[in-house]
Design a protein around this motif. Sequence first.
Motif, PDB file in Angstrom:
ATOM      1  N   LYS A  12       0.895  -1.703   0.076  1.00 31.90           N
ATOM      2  CA  LYS A  12       0.337   0.444  -0.115  1.00 31.90           C
ATOM      3  C   LYS A  12       1.037   1.510  -0.272  1.00 31.90           C
ATOM      4  O   LYS A  12       1.781   1.158   0.582  1.00 31.90           O
ATOM      5  CB  LYS A  12      -0.824  -0.076   1.400  1.00 31.90           C
ATOM      6  CG  LYS A  12      -2.238  -0.908   1.118  1.00 31.90           C
ATOM      7  CD  LYS A  12      -3.328  -0.172   2.198  1.00 31.90           C
ATOM      8  CE  LYS A  12      -2.641  -1.100   3.932  1.00 31.90           C
ATOM      9  NZ  LYS A  12      -3.613  -0.874   4.517  1.00 31.90           N
ATOM     10  N   ASN A  37     -11.214  12.086  -2.297  1.00 31.57           N
ATOM     11  CA  ASN A  37     -12.500  11.502  -1.041  1.00 31.57           C
ATOM     12  C   ASN A  37     -13.186  11.578   0.133  1.00 31.57           C
ATOM     13  O   ASN A  37     -13.517  11.472   0.798  1.00 31.57           O
ATOM     14  CB  ASN A  37     -11.653   9.875  -1.183  1.00 31.57           C
ATOM     15  CG  ASN A  37     -11.157   8.879  -2.702  1.00 31.57           C
ATOM     16  OD1 ASN A  37     -12.492   8.517  -3.198  1.00 31.57           O
ATOM     17  ND2 ASN A  37     -10.372   8.909  -3.114  1.00 31.57           N
ATOM     18  N   PRO A  96     -10.986   4.748  -1.250  1.00 33.19           N
ATOM     19  CA  PRO A  96     -10.932   3.020  -2.023  1.00 33.19           C
ATOM     20  C   PRO A  96     -10.024   2.111  -1.972  1.00 33.19           C
ATOM     21  O   PRO A  96      -9.028   2.628  -2.289  1.00 33.19           O
ATOM     22  CB  PRO A  96     -11.961   3.235  -3.297  1.00 33.19           C
ATOM     23  CG  PRO A  96     -12.233   4.740  -2.932  1.00 33.19           C
ATOM     24  CD  PRO A  96     -11.398   5.308  -2.042  1.00 33.19           C
ATOM     25  N   ALA A  97      -9.634   0.885  -1.883  1.00 28.11           N
ATOM     26  CA  ALA A  97      -8.713   0.111  -2.048  1.00 28.11           C
ATOM     27  C   ALA A  97      -8.689  -0.016  -3.463  1.00 28.11           C
ATOM     28  O   ALA A  97      -7.395  -0.109  -3.376  1.00 28.11           O
ATOM     29  CB  ALA A  97      -9.372  -1.920  -1.734  1.00 28.11           C
ATOM     30  N   ASP A  98      -9.049   0.302  -4.599  1.00 26.55           N
ATOM     31  CA  ASP A  98      -8.950  -0.129  -5.737  1.00 26.55           C
ATOM     32  C   ASP A  98      -8.252   1.013  -6.653  1.00 26.55           C
ATOM     33  O   ASP A  98      -7.486   0.853  -7.382  1.00 26.55           O
ATOM     34  CB  ASP A  98     -10.188  -0.137  -6.753  1.00 26.55           C
ATOM     35  CG  ASP A  98     -11.057   1.429  -6.599  1.00 26.55           C
ATOM     36  OD1 ASP A  98     -11.077   1.616  -5.828  1.00 26.55           O
ATOM     37  OD2 ASP A  98     -11.809   1.009  -7.773  1.00 26.55           O
ATOM     38  N   GLN A  99      -7.857   1.982  -5.307  1.00 19.42           N
ATOM     39  CA  GLN A  99      -7.399   3.467  -5.712  1.00 19.42           C
ATOM     40  C   GLN A  99      -5.577   2.861  -5.463  1.00 19.42           C
ATOM     41  O   GLN A  99      -5.126   3.949  -5.347  1.00 19.42           O
ATOM     42  CB  GLN A  99      -8.058   4.808  -5.305  1.00 19.42           C
ATOM     43  CG  GLN A  99      -8.889   4.625  -5.857  1.00 19.42           C
ATOM     44  CD  GLN A  99     -10.036   6.169  -5.133  1.00 19.42           C
ATOM     45  OE1 GLN A  99      -8.945   6.672  -5.153  1.00 19.42           O
ATOM     46  NE2 GLN A  99     -11.154   6.360  -5.749  1.00 19.42           N
ATOM     47  N   HIS A 100      -5.940   2.234  -4.370  1.00 17.80           N
ATOM     48  CA  HIS A 100      -4.290   2.400  -3.230  1.00 17.80           C
ATOM     49  C   HIS A 100      -2.941   1.527  -4.757  1.00 17.80           C
ATOM     50  O   HIS A 100      -1.885   2.501  -4.504  1.00 17.80           O
ATOM     51  CB  HIS A 100      -4.171   1.132  -2.188  1.00 17.80           C
ATOM     52  CG  HIS A 100      -4.994   1.618  -1.631  1.00 17.80           C
ATOM     53  ND1 HIS A 100      -4.621   2.522  -0.591  1.00 17.80           N
ATOM     54  CD2 HIS A 100      -6.235   1.571  -0.903  1.00 17.80           C
ATOM     55  CE1 HIS A 100      -4.971   2.509   0.957  1.00 17.80           C
ATOM     56  NE2 HIS A 100      -6.081   2.042   0.401  1.00 17.80           N
ATOM     57  N   ASP A 101      -3.606   1.292  -5.434  1.00 15.05           N
ATOM     58  CA  ASP A 101      -2.321   0.623  -6.950  1.00 15.05           C
ATOM     59  C   ASP A 101      -1.913   1.766  -7.852  1.00 15.05           C
ATOM     60  O   ASP A 101      -1.076   1.832  -7.441  1.00 15.05           O
ATOM     61  CB  ASP A 101      -2.926  -0.819  -7.131  1.00 15.05           C
ATOM     62  CG  ASP A 101      -2.929  -2.150  -6.667  1.00 15.05           C
ATOM     63  OD1 ASP A 101      -2.293  -2.194  -6.241  1.00 15.05           O
ATOM     64  OD2 ASP A 101      -4.251  -3.152  -7.435  1.00 15.05           O
ATOM     65  N   MET A 102      -3.307   2.332  -7.852  1.00 12.49           N
ATOM     66  CA  MET A 102      -2.773   4.040  -9.046  1.00 12.49           C
ATOM     67  C   MET A 102      -1.614   4.705  -8.051  1.00 12.49           C
ATOM     68  O   MET A 102      -1.595   4.908  -8.639  1.00 12.49           O
ATOM     69  CB  MET A 102      -4.208   4.446  -9.277  1.00 12.49           C
ATOM     70  CG  MET A 102      -4.884   3.721 -10.559  1.00 12.49           C
ATOM     71  SD  MET A 102      -6.532   4.744 -11.184  1.00 12.49           S
ATOM     72  CE  MET A 102      -7.184   5.285  -9.098  1.00 12.49           C
TER      73      MET A 102
END
Length: 184
Positions: free
Chosen positions: A2, A69, A144-150
């Motif tokens: 993360k 966010n 949101p979890a889906d933004q952590h990789d970005m």
Amino acid sequence: MKATEILMEEHRVIEGVLTSLETAAKRLSKSGEIPAGFFLKAADFIKGFADGCHHKKEEGVLFPALVANGMPKETGPVAVMLAEHEEGRRLTRAMREGAERMQGGDQTARFHVVGNALDYLMRLRQHIMKEDNVLFPMADRVIPADQHDMIAEAFDHIEHEETGEGIHEKYLRIAEELEKAVTA
């Protein structure tokens, strides 16, 4: 990994430099036997790594993600962190100016170096504690979890594209050199 974990790993490197800086400042205040070059190198590390890489990731990527966010930018944790980054920059400039004067033969400048170095490290330790224990856990919940990789990819871009390939490693070596300088 993360984004907040990446930043926390960088905090550990920065804390190592703060420990070296504290040792050097205390020695300089007592004996005056630490060369000005130590503080110039520490200022280079702070400007290049703590500010140029680490804070750039926070200010350019993490903080905007928090704001996007729902976290306010003008008040609350983001505003506090931004203000503390600015204060750190001011203290680093002042420490560098004192070290340059000291290097030029002004023996009274050592007190300026010591005061700014000790103020900087005390403030940055508090800042890191707030980020590690309040802001980053908050970021992990708000973003949101889906933004952590970005976000992690954007960090990688900053580290390798914007600051330059090998720069991160250069500052890790400088951190080691500063530690060795005060433990030798």
